[in-house]
Design an enzyme around this catalytic site. Structure first.
Site, PDB file in Angstrom:
ATOM      1  N   GLU A  92       0.850  -1.201   0.000  1.00 27.49           N
ATOM      2  CA  GLU A  92       0.000   0.000   0.000  1.00 27.49           C
ATOM      3  C   GLU A  92       0.882   1.245   0.000  1.00 27.49           C
ATOM      4  O   GLU A  92       1.967   1.263   0.589  1.00 27.49           O
ATOM      5  CB  GLU A  92      -0.940   0.001   1.210  1.00 27.49           C
ATOM      6  N   TRP A  93       0.397   2.278  -0.676  1.00 27.01           N
ATOM      7  CA  TRP A  93       1.097   3.569  -0.688  1.00 27.01           C
ATOM      8  C   TRP A  93       0.729   4.338   0.561  1.00 27.01           C
ATOM      9  O   TRP A  93      -0.444   4.406   0.928  1.00 27.01           O
ATOM     10  CB  TRP A  93       0.693   4.369  -1.935  1.00 27.01           C
ATOM     11  N   LEU A  94       1.725   4.898   1.229  1.00 20.39           N
ATOM     12  CA  LEU A  94       1.443   5.706   2.418  1.00 20.39           C
ATOM     13  C   LEU A  94       1.938   7.124   2.180  1.00 20.39           C
ATOM     14  O   LEU A  94       3.035   7.320   1.642  1.00 20.39           O
ATOM     15  CB  LEU A  94       2.152   5.104   3.643  1.00 20.39           C
ATOM     16  N   ASP A 194      15.660  -3.942  11.678  1.00 21.69           N
ATOM     17  CA  ASP A 194      16.556  -2.961  11.029  1.00 21.69           C
ATOM     18  C   ASP A 194      16.032  -1.562  11.336  1.00 21.69           C
ATOM     19  O   ASP A 194      15.827  -0.740  10.444  1.00 21.69           O
ATOM     20  CB  ASP A 194      16.566  -3.219   9.516  1.00 21.69           C
TER      21      ASP A 194
HETATM   22  P1  ADP Z   1      14.966   0.062   0.232  1.00 19.92           P
HETATM   23  O1  ADP Z   1      14.453  -1.341   0.370  1.00 19.92           O
HETATM   24  O2  ADP Z   1      15.604   0.310  -1.086  1.00 19.92           O
HETATM   25  O3  ADP Z   1      15.847   0.500   1.385  1.00 19.92           O
HETATM   26  P2  ADP Z   1      12.688   1.449   1.426  1.00 19.92           P
HETATM   27  O4  ADP Z   1      11.703   0.385   1.710  1.00 19.92           O
HETATM   28  O5  ADP Z   1      13.492   1.978   2.569  1.00 19.92           O
HETATM   29  O6  ADP Z   1      13.673   1.005   0.231  1.00 19.92           O
HETATM   30  O7  ADP Z   1      11.907   2.634   0.715  1.00 19.92           O
HETATM   31  C1  ADP Z   1      12.584   3.742   0.151  1.00 19.92           C
HETATM   32  C2  ADP Z   1      11.808   5.017   0.403  1.00 19.92           C
HETATM   33  O8  ADP Z   1      10.530   4.933  -0.222  1.00 19.92           O
HETATM   34  C3  ADP Z   1      11.495   5.237   1.889  1.00 19.92           C
HETATM   35  O9  ADP Z   1      12.507   5.964   2.529  1.00 19.92           O
HETATM   36  C4  ADP Z   1      10.198   5.999   1.844  1.00 19.92           C
HETATM   37  O10 ADP Z   1      10.437   7.381   1.714  1.00 19.92           O
HETATM   38  C5  ADP Z   1       9.525   5.509   0.587  1.00 19.92           C
HETATM   39  N1  ADP Z   1       8.527   4.467   0.906  1.00 19.92           N
HETATM   40  C6  ADP Z   1       8.764   3.227   1.410  1.00 19.92           C
HETATM   41  N2  ADP Z   1       7.633   2.537   1.578  1.00 19.92           N
HETATM   42  C7  ADP Z   1       6.637   3.367   1.172  1.00 19.92           C
HETATM   43  C8  ADP Z   1       5.197   3.244   1.108  1.00 19.92           C
HETATM   44  N3  ADP Z   1       4.587   2.110   1.469  1.00 19.92           N
HETATM   45  N4  ADP Z   1       4.493   4.297   0.652  1.00 19.92           N
HETATM   46  C9  ADP Z   1       5.122   5.434   0.264  1.00 19.92           C
HETATM   47  N5  ADP Z   1       6.458   5.618   0.292  1.00 19.92           N
HETATM   48  C10 ADP Z   1       7.205   4.598   0.743  1.00 19.92           C
END
Ligand code: ADP
Length: 286
Positions: A92-94, A194
Site C-alpha cells: 500500500e502507498w502511504l 533494522d
Molecule cells: P529500500 O528497500 O531500497 O531500502 P525502502 O523500503 O526503505 O527502500 O523505501 C525507500 C523510500 O521509499 C522510503 O525511505 C520511503 O520514503 C519511501 N517508501 C517506502 N515505503 C513506502 C510506502 N509504502 N508508501 C510510500 N512511500 C514509501
C-alpha cells in the site's frame, strides 16, 4: 512491466487496476521505488533484478506477519514476484508527514506492543532474509545466546574477515558473546530487525509507521539498541516504549553487543571506518 504488475494487483485485490499515474520514489538504500496509481488507489512498488526475488518474498512475509499482529502500522503488502528480468514487491502507498513528540511516544508504545505479541517459542524465523543486502540467517534455535552468538555475530564476523577485516578468531568471539548472554532468556519477540530512523515514519494523519523490516523472532532489546546506534530516536519514543513495557536494567550493558551486529554489517556493506568501530567494540567485550 508495470502493466503486468497492475494485472497482478487486479487479481490479488479482485478489483480491476489500470495505471494512470506513475512516479519514481527516491530514498531507498537497495531497491528502485515507484508509486503507481489509477487515480483512486495507489501502491508503492520496489524493484530489483530477478535474482533478488527471495529478498522481496521475505519482505512480503515479514510485513504480512507484522501487519497481522495489529500492533504497529507497517505498509500492507499485496504481492511480490518476477516480471521479465525484474523482481518486485507491491505494498500500500502511504503518504508521510512530520511526526511530533506524541507520534514518537505512540510509536514507542506500539513497538512495545509488537514486542509483547507472542507467536513463537523459539528464536529465528520461517526463512532466511536480508539485512540491507547481506543475508541474514534465521534457523530456529531454542536458546537466545546461541542464536545471537552464532547466527548474528559469528556470521557477520566471517564475512568481515573475508572482506579483509582483522579480528580475533571467530570461535573466540562467538564463545565470548554466548557467555555474555548466557543468563539472558527473553521471550521471543517479533522484531523489526533494522530499526534505524530511515525506517521509522509517520503518516500525514499522525500515525506511526515502520518500514523495510528484516524480521525475525529475537530479543526485543536488539530493536531498541539499533534505534540508538545512529544518534537515537527522540526521547518521547523511549518514554512511550518504557511505559508499555519497561526495559530490563541490564539493557545498557547489552546494547553495544547487539549493535556490534549492525556495525559489522555496515562494514560488510560499506567498508570504511565501520571496520575499526567494530574492532573497538570487540575489544570492549573480550
Ligand atoms: P529500500 O528497500 O531500497 O531500502 P525502502 O523500503 O526503505 O527502500 O523505501 C525507500 C523510500 O521509499 C522510503 O525511505 C520511503 O520514503 C519511501 N517508501 C517506502 N515505503 C513506502 C510506502 N509504502 N508508501 C510510500 N512511500 C514509501
Amino acid at each position: 512491466m508495470l502493466n503486468q504488475i497492475a494485472e497482478k494487483i487486479s487479481d490479488v485485490t479482485g478489483q480491476p487496476f489500470t495505471i494512470s499515474n506513475q512516479k519514481s520514489v527516491g530514498g531507498g538504500c537497495i531497491n528502485r521505488g515507484t508509486a503507481i496509481s489509477d487515480g483512486d488507489r495507489s501502491y508503492f512498488v520496489k524493484f530489483n533484478s530477478a535474482s533478488q526475488v527471495e529478498m522481496f518474498e521475505a519482505e512480503y512475509l515479514g510485513l504480512k506477519q507484522m501487519h497481522e499482529t495489529h500492533t504497529i502500522r507497517v505498509p500492507q503488502p499485496l504481492c511480490c514476484g518476477v516480471v521479465d528480468s525484474n523482481s518486485y514487491i507491491v505494498m500500500e502507498w502511504l503518504e508521510f508527514g512530520r511526526g511530533d513528540s506524541n507520534v514518537w511516544a505512540e510509536m514507542g508504545h506500539q513497538l512495545a506492543q509488537l514486542h509483547r505479541y507472542q507467536g513463537s517459542e523459539q528464536f529465528g524465523w520461517d526463512r532466511n532474509n536480508t539485512i540491507g543486502s547481506t543475508p541474514q540467517m534465521n534457523p530456529w534455535t531454542e536458546n537466545w545466546s546461541d542464536f545471537f552468538a552464532e547466527h548474528r555475530i559469528g556470521y557477520q564476523l566471517k564475512l568481515a574477515k573475508r572482506r579483509g577485516g582483522s579480528y580475533p578468531s571467530t570461535e573466540t568471539v562467538v564463545e565470548r558473546v554466548r557467555e555474555l548472554l548466557r543468563d539472558r532468556t527473553p521471550q521471543p519477540s517479533l522484531l523489526h530487525g533494522d530499526l534505524w530512523s530511515g525506517n521509522a515514519a509517520c503518516t500525514v494523519d499522525g500515525e506511526p509507521v515502520i518500514l523495510d523490516p528484516a524480521t525475525y523472532w529475537g530479543d526485543r532489546e536488539a530493536d531498541i539498541a539499533m534505534t540508538e546506534l545512529f544518534g537515537g530516536f527522540p526521547a518521547a519514543f523511549y518514554r512511550g516504549y518504557n511505559k508499555e513495557w519497561e526495559l530490563d536494567g541490564g539493557y545498557k550493558q547489552r546494547k553495544s553487543l547487539y549493535n556490534l551486529y549492525h556495525v559489522l554489517n555496515h562494514f560488510n556493506l560499506f567498508g570504511g571506518g565501520y571496520g575499526s568501530q567494530a574492532s573497538r567494540m570487540i575489544d570492549q567485550i573480550m
